[in-house]
Design a protein around this motif. Structure first.
Motif, PDB file in Angstrom:
ATOM      1  N   LYS A 277      -4.338  45.332 -18.927  1.00 14.55           N
ATOM      2  CA  LYS A 277      -4.128  44.023 -18.292  1.00 14.55           C
ATOM      3  C   LYS A 277      -3.304  43.107 -19.205  1.00 14.55           C
ATOM      4  CE  LYS A 277      -7.002  44.151 -14.562  1.00 14.55           C
ATOM      5  NZ  LYS A 277      -6.638  43.741 -13.208  1.00 14.55           N
ATOM      6  N   TYR A 278      -3.585  43.198 -20.499  1.00 10.89           N
ATOM      7  CA  TYR A 278      -2.858  42.345 -21.443  1.00 10.89           C
ATOM      8  C   TYR A 278      -1.978  43.204 -22.332  1.00 10.89           C
ATOM      9  CZ  TYR A 278      -6.808  39.400 -20.111  1.00 10.89           C
ATOM     10  OH  TYR A 278      -7.760  38.722 -19.404  1.00 10.89           O
ATOM     11  N   GLY A 279      -0.786  42.703 -22.560  1.00  6.70           N
ATOM     12  CA  GLY A 279       0.142  43.445 -23.403  1.00  6.70           C
ATOM     13  C   GLY A 279       1.263  42.539 -23.845  1.00  6.70           C
ATOM     14  N   ARG A 280       2.423  43.099 -24.000  1.00 10.13           N
ATOM     15  CA  ARG A 280       3.554  42.346 -24.531  1.00 10.13           C
ATOM     16  C   ARG A 280       3.887  41.109 -23.691  1.00 10.13           C
ATOM     17  NH1 ARG A 280       8.045  43.356 -27.742  1.00 10.13           N
ATOM     18  NH2 ARG A 280       7.550  45.515 -28.119  1.00 10.13           N
ATOM     19  N   GLU A 281       3.844  41.260 -22.339  1.00 13.42           N
ATOM     20  CA  GLU A 281       4.326  40.136 -21.523  1.00 13.42           C
ATOM     21  C   GLU A 281       3.262  39.067 -21.279  1.00 13.42           C
ATOM     22  OE1 GLU A 281       2.760  43.203 -18.766  1.00 13.42           O
ATOM     23  OE2 GLU A 281       3.947  43.167 -20.602  1.00 13.42           O
ATOM     24  N   TYR A 282       1.986  39.435 -21.326  1.00 10.93           N
ATOM     25  CA  TYR A 282       0.935  38.434 -21.116  1.00 10.93           C
ATOM     26  C   TYR A 282      -0.262  38.738 -22.019  1.00 10.93           C
ATOM     27  CZ  TYR A 282      -2.335  35.304 -18.805  1.00 10.93           C
ATOM     28  OH  TYR A 282      -3.237  34.310 -18.547  1.00 10.93           O
ATOM     29  N   HIS A 283      -0.550  37.822 -22.932  1.00  9.64           N
ATOM     30  CA  HIS A 283      -1.628  38.067 -23.904  1.00  9.64           C
ATOM     31  C   HIS A 283      -2.367  36.784 -24.257  1.00  9.64           C
ATOM     32  CE1 HIS A 283       2.425  37.728 -25.773  1.00  9.64           C
ATOM     33  NE2 HIS A 283       1.846  36.617 -26.143  1.00  9.64           N
ATOM     34  N   VAL A 284      -2.182  35.726 -23.455  1.00 12.27           N
ATOM     35  CA  VAL A 284      -2.784  34.430 -23.802  1.00 12.27           C
ATOM     36  C   VAL A 284      -4.322  34.489 -23.859  1.00 12.27           C
ATOM     37  CG1 VAL A 284      -2.785  31.960 -23.314  1.00 12.27           C
ATOM     38  CG2 VAL A 284      -0.795  33.322 -22.767  1.00 12.27           C
ATOM     39  N   PRO A 285      -5.019  35.166 -22.916  1.00 14.35           N
ATOM     40  CA  PRO A 285      -6.483  35.219 -23.031  1.00 14.35           C
ATOM     41  C   PRO A 285      -6.946  35.819 -24.364  1.00 14.35           C
ATOM     42  CG  PRO A 285      -5.832  35.882 -20.853  1.00 14.35           C
ATOM     43  CD  PRO A 285      -4.565  35.774 -21.645  1.00 14.35           C
ATOM     44  N   VAL A 286      -6.223  36.826 -24.877  1.00 12.98           N
ATOM     45  CA  VAL A 286      -6.597  37.406 -26.168  1.00 12.98           C
ATOM     46  C   VAL A 286      -6.424  36.349 -27.259  1.00 12.98           C
ATOM     47  CG1 VAL A 286      -6.146  39.274 -27.801  1.00 12.98           C
ATOM     48  CG2 VAL A 286      -5.847  39.670 -25.349  1.00 12.98           C
ATOM     49  N   GLU A 287      -5.359  35.568 -27.160  1.00 14.40           N
ATOM     50  CA  GLU A 287      -5.118  34.510 -28.140  1.00 14.40           C
ATOM     51  C   GLU A 287      -6.258  33.486 -28.114  1.00 14.40           C
ATOM     52  OE1 GLU A 287      -1.572  32.279 -27.366  1.00 14.40           O
ATOM     53  OE2 GLU A 287      -2.020  30.849 -28.961  1.00 14.40           O
ATOM     54  N   LEU A 288      -6.697  33.097 -26.909  1.00 14.75           N
ATOM     55  CA  LEU A 288      -7.735  32.075 -26.786  1.00 14.75           C
ATOM     56  C   LEU A 288      -9.087  32.615 -27.249  1.00 14.75           C
ATOM     57  CD1 LEU A 288      -6.777  30.371 -23.397  1.00 14.75           C
ATOM     58  CD2 LEU A 288      -5.912  29.944 -25.695  1.00 14.75           C
ATOM     59  N   GLY A 289      -9.389  33.887 -26.924  1.00  9.30           N
ATOM     60  CA  GLY A 289     -10.618  34.511 -27.417  1.00  9.30           C
ATOM     61  C   GLY A 289     -10.622  34.568 -28.935  1.00  9.30           C
ATOM     62  N   ALA A 290      -9.459  34.876 -29.509  1.00  9.74           N
ATOM     63  CA  ALA A 290      -9.334  34.920 -30.970  1.00  9.74           C
ATOM     64  C   ALA A 290      -9.562  33.524 -31.554  1.00  9.74           C
ATOM     65  CB  ALA A 290      -7.961  35.453 -31.365  1.00  9.74           C
ATOM     66  N   LEU A 291      -9.055  32.495 -30.873  1.00 12.86           N
ATOM     67  CA  LEU A 291      -9.269  31.118 -31.350  1.00 12.86           C
ATOM     68  C   LEU A 291     -10.760  30.805 -31.436  1.00 12.86           C
ATOM     69  CD1 LEU A 291      -6.627  28.854 -29.553  1.00 12.86           C
ATOM     70  CD2 LEU A 291      -6.753  29.451 -31.959  1.00 12.86           C
ATOM     71  N   TYR A 292     -11.504  31.199 -30.394  1.00 17.67           N
ATOM     72  CA  TYR A 292     -12.954  30.975 -30.386  1.00 17.67           C
ATOM     73  C   TYR A 292     -13.595  31.683 -31.579  1.00 17.67           C
ATOM     74  CZ  TYR A 292     -17.712  30.562 -28.624  1.00 17.67           C
ATOM     75  OH  TYR A 292     -19.043  30.272 -28.487  1.00 17.67           O
ATOM     76  N   TRP A 293     -13.162  32.911 -31.817  1.00 14.62           N
ATOM     77  CA  TRP A 293     -13.743  33.671 -32.919  1.00 14.62           C
ATOM     78  C   TRP A 293     -13.426  33.016 -34.271  1.00 14.62           C
ATOM     79  CZ3 TRP A 293     -17.660  36.553 -32.987  1.00 14.62           C
ATOM     80  CH2 TRP A 293     -17.983  37.206 -34.179  1.00 14.62           C
ATOM     81  N   HIS A 294     -12.212  32.493 -34.416  1.00 18.76           N
ATOM     82  CA  HIS A 294     -11.866  31.806 -35.664  1.00 18.76           C
ATOM     83  C   HIS A 294     -12.739  30.571 -35.862  1.00 18.76           C
ATOM     84  CE1 HIS A 294      -8.616  34.416 -36.539  1.00 18.76           C
ATOM     85  NE2 HIS A 294      -7.878  34.055 -35.505  1.00 18.76           N
ATOM     86  N   LEU A 295     -13.087  29.881 -34.768  1.00 17.67           N
ATOM     87  CA  LEU A 295     -13.946  28.701 -34.894  1.00 17.67           C
ATOM     88  C   LEU A 295     -15.327  29.091 -35.421  1.00 17.67           C
ATOM     89  CD1 LEU A 295     -13.957  25.518 -33.940  1.00 17.67           C
ATOM     90  CD2 LEU A 295     -15.813  26.427 -32.551  1.00 17.67           C
ATOM     91  N   VAL A 296     -15.833  30.248 -34.947  1.00 21.82           N
ATOM     92  CA  VAL A 296     -17.122  30.741 -35.430  1.00 21.82           C
ATOM     93  C   VAL A 296     -17.050  30.974 -36.940  1.00 21.82           C
ATOM     94  CG1 VAL A 296     -18.718  32.700 -35.283  1.00 21.82           C
ATOM     95  CG2 VAL A 296     -17.749  31.754 -33.203  1.00 21.82           C
ATOM     96  N   ASP A 297     -15.947  31.536 -37.393  1.00 21.80           N
ATOM     97  CA  ASP A 297     -15.707  31.746 -38.830  1.00 21.80           C
ATOM     98  C   ASP A 297     -15.644  30.403 -39.559  1.00 21.80           C
ATOM     99  OD1 ASP A 297     -15.043  32.989 -41.238  1.00 21.80           O
ATOM    100  OD2 ASP A 297     -12.910  32.984 -40.782  1.00 21.80           O
TER     101      ASP A 297
END
Lengths: 226, 116
Positions: free
Chosen positions: A193-213
């Protein structure tokens, strides 16, 4: 606002039919949508900071009132376990940043592996936390009326452990939520579903994880070290 | 049509600069080094300076995470503004409460013992 944006006016003239699955029709173009998604996530992260702000404030006030008690309380915590957990979380943050980068570059397999490593780190963190909590339960260092520990004969000792359990507990809850979100995202990356052309949800999930850190970066020295 | 979409997605990519992972590796190593540093300085008995050193190291680590792992270094204005405002209100909360707490008469505080 959109009328001042040359890209938006351009995309509207193209029409709304045959949009890619990830583009909502109420946005002028994908650029506007991505912008809105990122802004929404940052607003949410702002409220998360303010959620933890209350606990950090409680810590600061009681530490100011009972400085000796808080130092004695910190001495009861296991610095080694706290330090290992800090390293685990920082490493998981690195993995998720790398994993997002891989997904963005179209390397889906690598992305899935790296995101799985991130989730593995979250599980390691929670297992270590479980051993810490189990020890404290056993010693009776519980919040409120359940506090039966007799090792610190200073006023406010039960408050230190109440602050400890509430702040690390809320943080651990965020670890569970963050790992669940990453698991869902990983399965979506795996399905393509996510790859080169669309990956924004992965970016936002990663942002949440960085906040936990980010929150743990402050909790660790405040509770365990000083 | 499909080309058009590809192009617009591509243009936001340009805005979001593409770096290799070397920057992530560098930040990761710095964060690990700072973790070791905070444990070492935390074990030293430096009196009141301990908390300031620990907070300075934690703030440095947090800034690195926000700027590079969370991409605010590359990101445009409004997302930076949102996050900066949340930090600002955190400071307002702490400064307001401590302004009250530190200027109270002592026996209005819970740790001051019985009222004389």
């Amino acid at each position: 606002m959109s009328s001042s944006d040359p890209h938006a006016a351009h995309a509207t003239s193209v029409g709304h039919h045959k949009l890619p699955w990830y583009q909502a029709h109420h946005f002028d173009d994908i650029k506007t949508q991505v912008h809105a998604m990122r802004l929404g996530m940052w607003l949410f992260l702002g409220t998360e900071v303010l959620l933890f702000a209350g606990l950090f404030l409680g810590y600061a006030v009681y530490r100011w009132l009972y400085p000796a008690t808080f130092q004695a309380g910190a001495a009861q915590l296991d610095v080694t376990m706290g330090c290992i957990n800090t390293i685990v979380l920082i490493t998981s943050s690195f993995f998720v940043a790398w994993g997002y980068h891989a997904v963005k570059m179209g390397e889906r397999k690598k992305g899935v592996i790296l995101l799985s490593f991130t989730i593995l780190c979250a599980i390691v963190f929670l297992v270590i936390k479980y051993f810490e909590y189990a020890h404290k339960f056993h010693e009776g260092m519980l919040p409120g009326k359940f506090y039966t520990f007799t090792g610190i004969n200073l006023p406010g000792a039960n408050i230190f452990f109440a602050v400890y359990f509430l702040s690390t507990g809320l943080h651990a809850f965020h670890v569970i939520v963050g790992a669940s979100i990453l698991a869902w995202l990983t399965s979506r990356v795996f399905k393509g579903k996510y790859g080169r052309e669309y990956h924004v949800p992965v970016e936002l999930g990663a942002l949440y994880w960085h906040l936990v850190d980010l929150i743990w970066i402050f909790l660790f020295p405040l509770l365990y070290l000083i | 049509m499909a080309d058009k979409q590809q192009m617009t997605t591509g243009s936001h990519e340009e805005h979001h600069e593409v770096h290799g992972i070397s920057r992530y590796v560098a930040i990761w190593l710095i964060l690990l080094a700072l973790t070791v540093l905070t444990v070492v300085t935390g074990k030293m008995d430096l009196g009141a300076a301990n908390i300031y050193i620990a907070m300075a190291i934690a703030t440095t680590k947090a800034t690195l995470v926000v700027l590079f792992f969370m991409h605010l270094w590359d990101e445009g204005g409004v997302n930076r503004l949102v996050f900066a405002v949340s930090i600002l209100f955190l400071l307002v909360l702490i400064l307001g409460v401590f302004g009250d707490l530190t200027t109270r008469i002592p026996f209005s505080l819970p740790n001051s013992g019985p009222i004389p």
